[in-house]
Structures are given as C-alpha cells and as structure tokens.
Design an enzyme around this catalytic site. Structure first.
Site, PDB file in Angstrom:
ATOM      1  N   ASP A  70      -9.932   4.044  -3.648  1.00  0.00           N
ATOM      2  CA  ASP A  70     -10.688   2.886  -3.176  1.00  0.00           C
ATOM      3  C   ASP A  70     -12.102   2.839  -3.750  1.00  0.00           C
ATOM      4  OD1 ASP A  70      -8.483   2.455  -1.633  1.00  0.00           O
ATOM      5  OD2 ASP A  70      -9.507   2.577   0.292  1.00  0.00           O
ATOM      6  N   ASP A 127       0.822  -1.206   0.000  1.00  0.00           N
ATOM      7  CA  ASP A 127       0.000   0.000   0.000  1.00  0.00           C
ATOM      8  C   ASP A 127       0.863   1.267   0.000  1.00  0.00           C
ATOM      9  OD1 ASP A 127      -2.494   1.305  -0.006  1.00  0.00           O
ATOM     10  OD2 ASP A 127      -3.314  -0.099   1.461  1.00  0.00           O
ATOM     11  N   TRP A 177      -2.631   3.457  -5.964  1.00  0.00           N
ATOM     12  CA  TRP A 177      -3.864   4.235  -6.162  1.00  0.00           C
ATOM     13  C   TRP A 177      -3.916   4.978  -7.494  1.00  0.00           C
ATOM     14  CZ3 TRP A 177      -2.449   7.243  -1.185  1.00  0.00           C
ATOM     15  CH2 TRP A 177      -2.349   6.355  -0.094  1.00  0.00           C
ATOM     16  N   GLY A 178      -2.953   4.741  -8.397  1.00  0.00           N
ATOM     17  CA  GLY A 178      -3.004   5.374  -9.708  1.00  0.00           C
ATOM     18  C   GLY A 178      -2.700   6.850  -9.708  1.00  0.00           C
ATOM     19  N   ILE A 179      -1.928   7.330  -8.732  1.00  0.00           N
ATOM     20  CA  ILE A 179      -1.625   8.761  -8.659  1.00  0.00           C
ATOM     21  C   ILE A 179      -0.324   9.062  -9.400  1.00  0.00           C
ATOM     22  CG2 ILE A 179      -2.899   9.119  -6.525  1.00  0.00           C
ATOM     23  CD1 ILE A 179      -0.244   8.978  -4.998  1.00  0.00           C
TER      24      ILE A 179
END
Length: 544
Positions: free
Chosen positions: A215, A148, A193-195
């Site tokens: 999420d 994470d 998270w695709g940032i």
C-alpha cells in the site's frame, strides 16, 4: 483524450484464462479507502460521487466510484449471497448502482480472494463463493471489481506475503472466470500487492489492472518506494493492462503542492490508474484540485499507445532521475525527477537518451520552451518533477555509440561474489550473472576501452528482485545500492530499482562514471554499499 466510459473487449491468448472487459486506458475515478479506511457509507459515497460532478472531475474522465472495504454485512443471506450493511447502506447495493449510473458514473465493487475482507475478521471474503458473488455483483449493476488478497491462507492471518498460496494466481483466475460467466461486463482490478514472481505476466492476462506494490501511505518516501517497484512492468503494460501504483494521496494533506504534482506525474507517465483518494468536498485544497484537473497530464496517462515510461538515467548521489515515455503521434514525454530536499540545477545531454532535437512544452507551467538541442539545463525546485511534452523529435546527428560490452563472466570476483549460470533464456544477454555481492565482495573489470578521457555513459545490466513487503511501512525502497569506481578514483553510489519479476530477469540502468583514460587499460570495480547486498550484475556496456 481517451475517456474511461469507452471499453473494449480483448480476448486472452490462452484458452485456460477467462476473457474480461478492459478499459483501453488506465481507469480513472474515486475510491473511499484513503479518506475513510474500511468505513464507507451510502452518504459518503453519494457525497463524493456528487463531488466528481461539482468539481468538473467527471468531465475529465474520473467516472468510477468504488466503496472499498467495510461495505458489507457480517453474514451472507439464505442463498449465501453477500449483503450490504443495512445501517451504513440502507438503500442497498442495487439502488446505489442505479444512483451512480443515473449520474453518468460507474459503480465499482470491492471484495477479496480470502476468508475475510481486508481490515476485518468478520466480514466475508469471496474465497469459495466466487460464482455466487460474481452473479450477485452483476445483479447489483457493478461495473468493476477490485479484488484484494487478505486472509488468503487462513481465517486469522490477514496478511501473508510469503506462502505459495498467497502468491498464487489461482484465486484471481477463479474470480476472473466467474465474472466472465456473467452477462454483465466487468473490469477486473487485481490487488495482489505484487508478491511472488512473474505477477505482471499472469495478472496482465486476466486483469485490467494489477497492484504491483504494498500500500501507499501518507509520506513522501512511499512515492520513492513505489516508483522503484513499477520500473520493470513496462514489459506487461499495454492497452487494457496497467500496473496499479495504488490510489492517489493528492489532497490528503500528506504532501506539499509540489510533491503532489510529482506524485501525480509519476503515476501518470507510468500508466497507473488515477484513482482519487481525497474527500471531494469543501476540504479539498484548490491546489490539489488543480493538480487532479491538469488535462495535459491526464492526456499523457490516457494516451492510446498505453506505453509505460522508462527510467532511462539515474544520478543517485545528486538525487535526480530521467524518465522517458513514448506517446502517440510520434511524441514523447520526458520526466526530470528531483528527489532532493532542495532546489538544484541539472544538465542533460539529450543524445544520451536518443534525442537530437525536439520542440518542448513544459506541461505544468503550460508554456512552450521552443526547440531543445543537445545540452539541456533544467532548474528544479525541491521534490519537483518537470514534465516536458516533446514533439518534432529528431535523432542525434552524432549519436552515442557502443565501444564494448563487458560481461561479468570476464570479471575478477572476490569475497562472497559468485558467478551463477541462469536458466535458459534468462540473465540477458549472457545467461550468467555475478551474484551474492556482499560487503566484502567486489567485481573487477579490466582492459576496458575508451576513445577519450573523462566521463562515460555506462549501460549496466543488473538483476534486483529485492522487493519491499513488511519493510514498505518503514524505509523499504525496492532498491539495492552499488558503488562504481573507475581507475582507483572516487567511487559513486547508484540505487538500482527492481529489474524484473524474478531473480533472473535483467534490467538496464544508464549511469555516468568519470575517471576513464583513453586506451584499453581502464579498470572498473563494482562493490556493495555498507552492510547491504548489491544487485546481481550481468555486465555493462560503454557508450561514447
């Protein structure tokens, strides 16, 4: 159907990246987070592991069991190794791994590349301890690691979406290399998270899967948001590399039975991991178990080609989409998605998606539809995705043909709109784009050719990287809206999804626009909708 018990080794092209073990198809299994948040326990994990067996889900390929955040102690031991919370997991990690392996299941572990774990200000993360933790995870018999991105930049900021450090691949590369140094095989699941930019490019090189969105949460609108964000990742999806649309909310009493089938279908055709988040006990609705057990849908997800479906047509005001995915043995999956809150009947000219004729099976109805030819009429209930498995596919005898391409560089720009030159090799196919299309702006294309009057198929080349982060918890949708007006007629709105992984990567969305007249005097105007900005426009192509 490919199963997740088989694994293949794929060596990375770059010598600077670690080699990792990858599943040839998207992982399938169960994760504790959606039902238990950051409060798993040994009893909970065993209950749901046994649930995979008693429900028959294990035999369908759901073999990975992962305790998510909250499993560990607040402190490391004298050797700086992570420890399990002895109250929640009295037998410890190694014993839990042996238990799961004894059931024929696989043991998934969870950590993060930050100072603390997500959901806690006192449970240690793996930042700075990558080698020690990778060795410890291997000693426990772990088979995979979900990694994470919380507390990436400080001890007191759980979520940082914007800093260079939070967006950087460096922490994930370090853990990938540390796992690779172990004698035990590991699958690496990146939860970044695709940032930032180009996440699919780097994450697909070091991870088996990569989270490409914020999420999921227990609401229908999160399905729309994530579906619009996964669109461009077909460029990165391949055997051993899969976009993670987050854990399933099937069985959580968050969606209707029809919406659960829609959700499951969308995840399956886009080659997302299928990770159950529901409790696998007597509270699991029979309809949800039936959805999770559909072998045809699972086979589509696990297809050995591992090709993500493409969003090929969109009807925003009518609220339905067309998705098409390539499968092995010259088959395709056709998804007709009804986003509308009520039933509707829609018509699709198969030629517009490159199909002349095909035999079709309605996957959810489990019935043959026989031969489909040209004009297809589909009756859809509210929030239904119709999945059709296509075989014996032939090309159209009279295919749609291009009658001209019209770049933004040849259009008249007004208001805030500007013409921007892009870096070499970007903004395909012209290297230029119309940007800053705000509420006062318009892009007017003149002298557009049409062979006949009426509606035309337009392939719009656009750029949108306005991805939802904090707005994901509200109404963020990962779309930008554009209105299209032909010859001064009624304008229509179109919601454009993400096009790529930065503000220079082009996507194409096919839409139908009415009001053309025969000849070369047509005028097409693009505008923003409301107070929001439109996607950047590279150009469009007309097909008849």
């Amino acid at each position: 159907m490919a199963t997740m018990t088989s694994i293949v080794l794929l060596l990375l092209a770059s010598p600077l990246c670690a080699t990792i073990v990858r599943s040839p198809a998207p992982p399938m299994g169960w994760n504790s987070y959606n039902s238990y948040s950051c409060n798993p326990s040994e009893a909970i994990i065993k209950l749901n592991a046994e649930g995979l067996i008693s429900t028959g889900l294990k035999d369908l390929g759901y073999t990975l069991v992962t305790p998510d955040c909250g499993w560990q102690n607040q402190s490391r031991d004298a050797q700086q190794q992570m420890q399990w919370n002895a109250t929640l997991f009295p037998s410890g990690g190694e014993a839990l791994g042996k238990y799961l392996h004894g059931l024929g299941l696989r043991f998934g572990l969870y950590s993060g590349g930050g100072y603390h774990q997500c959901g806690s200000y006192d449970l240690p993360g793996s930042l700075g301890y990558e080698e020690i933790d990778a060795k410890t995870f291997a000693a426990w018999g772990g088979d995979s690691l979900k990694y994470d991105n919380c507390f990436s930049t400080s001890n007191d900021t759980m979520v940082d979406n914007d800093s260079e450090e939070a967006q950087s691949p460096a922490r994930f590369e370090k853990m990938a290399a540390s796992l690779d140094a172990q004698s035990r095989d590991f699958q690496f699941f990146i939860c970044q998270w695709g940032i930032g930019e180009n996440v699919g490019d780097w994450a697909s090189q070091i991870g088996n899967t990569w989270r490409m969105s914020n999420d999921i949460y227990n609401a229908w609108r999160s399905i729309w948001r994530i579906s619009n964000q996964v669109v461009p990742y077909y460029r990165n999806t391949r055997p051993g590399a899969f976009p993670d649309m987050d854990m399933l909310i099937v069985g959580l009493d968050a969606l209707s039975a029809e919406e659960e089938r829609f959700h499951y279908s969308m995840w399956a055709i886009n080659k997302s991991p299928l990770l159950i988040g529901a409790k696998l006990d007597s509270t699991l609705p029979a309809a949800s178990l039936k959805t999770l057990s559909n072998q045809d849908v699972i086979s589509i997800n696990q297809d050995p080609l591992s090709k993500q479906a493409r969003l090929v047509k969109r009807y925003t005001e009518e609220e339905w989409d067309v998705w098409l995915g390539e499968l092995s043995e010259n088959r395709q999956v056709l998804g007709i998605a009804n986003w509308r809150n009520e039933s509707q009947s829609v018509e699709l000219d198969l030629r517009s998606i490159g199909i002349g004729e095909a035999n079709a099976k309605d996957v959810w109805a489990a019935e043959s539809l026989g031969s489909l030819q040209r004009n297809l009429t589909i009756d859809l209930t509210a929030h239904e995705m119709k999945l059709l498995l296509l075989t014996n596919i032939t090309a159209p005898q009279v295919p749609f043909e291009s009658t001209g391409y019209y770049p933004a560089s040849n259009a008249s720009l007004s208001g805030s709109a500007t013409l921007s030159t892009c870096p070499n090799g970007t903004c395909h196919p012209t290297g230029l784009k119309a940007a800053d299309i705000g509420q006062d702006a318009s892009i007017t294309f003149r002298s557009i050719k049409a062979k006949s009057s009426g509606s035309k198929l337009l392939g719009v080349d656009f750029i949108n990287y306005d991805y939802a982060t904090t707005t994901a918890w509200d109404w963020g949708s990962n779309t930008r809206n554009l209105s299209v007006e032909v010859n001064g007629g009624q304008s229509k709105r179109w919601a454009f999804p993400l096009s790529g992984e930065n503000w220079y990567e082009t996507g194409r969305l096919s839409i139908e626009a009415d009001g053309f007249v025969a000849g070369a005097s047509n005028e097409v105007v693009f505008r923003a909708v409301g107070n929001s900005s439109a996607p950047d426009i590279v150009g469009f192509e007309v097909f008849e």
